[in-house]
Design an enzyme around this catalytic site. Structure first.
Site, PDB file in Angstrom:
ATOM      1  N   ILE A  65       6.492   7.281  -3.442  1.00 59.53           N
ATOM      2  CA  ILE A  65       5.539   7.200  -2.628  1.00 59.53           C
ATOM      3  C   ILE A  65       4.992   5.929  -2.401  1.00 59.53           C
ATOM      4  O   ILE A  65       3.874   5.187  -2.677  1.00 59.53           O
ATOM      5  CB  ILE A  65       4.308   8.023  -3.013  1.00 59.53           C
ATOM      6  CG1 ILE A  65       4.830   9.285  -3.588  1.00 59.53           C
ATOM      7  CG2 ILE A  65       3.012   8.147  -2.110  1.00 59.53           C
ATOM      8  CD1 ILE A  65       3.769  10.237  -4.017  1.00 59.53           C
ATOM      9  N   PRO A  66       5.789   5.017  -1.616  1.00 58.56           N
ATOM     10  CA  PRO A  66       5.161   3.699  -1.103  1.00 58.56           C
ATOM     11  C   PRO A  66       4.097   3.392  -0.062  1.00 58.56           C
ATOM     12  O   PRO A  66       3.821   4.649   0.658  1.00 58.56           O
ATOM     13  CB  PRO A  66       6.632   2.897  -0.541  1.00 58.56           C
ATOM     14  CG  PRO A  66       7.253   4.133  -0.050  1.00 58.56           C
ATOM     15  CD  PRO A  66       7.079   5.297  -0.777  1.00 58.56           C
ATOM     16  N   HIS A  67       3.286   2.557  -0.572  1.00 56.61           N
ATOM     17  CA  HIS A  67       1.863   2.648   0.329  1.00 56.61           C
ATOM     18  C   HIS A  67       1.396   1.092   0.520  1.00 56.61           C
ATOM     19  O   HIS A  67       1.940   0.301  -0.379  1.00 56.61           O
ATOM     20  CB  HIS A  67       0.930   3.613  -0.209  1.00 56.61           C
ATOM     21  CG  HIS A  67       0.516   3.552  -1.673  1.00 56.61           C
ATOM     22  ND1 HIS A  67       1.480   3.842  -2.838  1.00 56.61           N
ATOM     23  CD2 HIS A  67      -0.366   2.549  -2.210  1.00 56.61           C
ATOM     24  CE1 HIS A  67       1.018   3.512  -4.019  1.00 56.61           C
ATOM     25  NE2 HIS A  67      -0.138   2.662  -3.721  1.00 56.61           N
ATOM     26  N   GLY A  68       0.677   0.995   1.472  1.00 54.50           N
ATOM     27  CA  GLY A  68      -0.187  -0.160   1.730  1.00 54.50           C
ATOM     28  C   GLY A  68      -1.255   0.037   2.659  1.00 54.50           C
ATOM     29  O   GLY A  68      -1.431   1.090   3.288  1.00 54.50           O
ATOM     30  N   LEU A 103       2.854   5.693   3.156  1.00 56.52           N
ATOM     31  CA  LEU A 103       1.450   5.814   3.660  1.00 56.52           C
ATOM     32  C   LEU A 103       0.824   4.519   3.912  1.00 56.52           C
ATOM     33  O   LEU A 103       0.972   3.589   3.079  1.00 56.52           O
ATOM     34  CB  LEU A 103       0.377   6.724   2.541  1.00 56.52           C
ATOM     35  CG  LEU A 103      -0.815   6.782   3.274  1.00 56.52           C
ATOM     36  CD1 LEU A 103      -0.785   7.757   4.343  1.00 56.52           C
ATOM     37  CD2 LEU A 103      -1.621   7.341   1.942  1.00 56.52           C
TER      38      LEU A 103
END
Length: 156
Positions: A65-68, A103
């Site tokens: 779940i990569p996010h920034g 996300l």
């Protein structure tokens, strides 16, 4: 806010072929190109890669779940991919990644970002749902699976 409303056929990548984590993250960010400016896209890319350097977002169970968060966007954006072949992702369980939910959110709305990450985690924690997703072959099937699962799980 529901998760499926963040996705559409252009941001869902079914049967994605990538060789490594860097290529995967670039493809996931590029899937947002219809919704944001080139500058915003690069800010999202930088933010996602910076977050990944702090700690892998490979959460286990073949999921990442990569996010920034970035200053220049006003709302949340997402992309989802099911990989044709799993890749190494430095996941916490040491297993390769097969499904990825990216996300990107505005820096100013941290609580919304955290709530969305939590909701994604709860949805994706269901082995039955992950199995249903792995049976999907098209972006449309994946979107419908997310919609049905959120209706069932959250009653939206």
């Amino acid at each position: 806010m529901n998760i499926y409303s963040l996705l559409d056929n252009s941001t869902i990548l079914a049967g994605l072929k990538v060789k490594n984590k860097k290529e995967l993250l670039n493809e996931m960010v590029d899937a947002l190109s219809d919704d944001v400016t080139k500058e915003q896209l690069e800010e999202i890319r930088d933010s996602v890669f910076e977050r990944e350097e702090i700690m892998s977002t490979g959460v286990g169970k073949n999921l990442a779940i990569p996010h920034g968060k970035v200053k220049s966007i006003e709302k949340n954006y997402a992309s989802f991919a099911i990989l044709k072949d799993p890749i190494d992702y430095d996941s916490i369980d040491g297993e390769p990644v097969k499904m990825v939910f990216l996300l990107a959110g505005p820096e100013s709305k941290n609580s919304t970002h955290i709530k969305l990450l939590s909701r994604i985690s709860r949805l994706m924690n269901s082995s039955a749902f992950r199995e249903a997703l792995s049976d999907c072959e098209t972006a449309d099937e994946i979107f419908k699976a997310f919609h049905a699962e959120e209706e069932r799980y959250f009653g939206n």
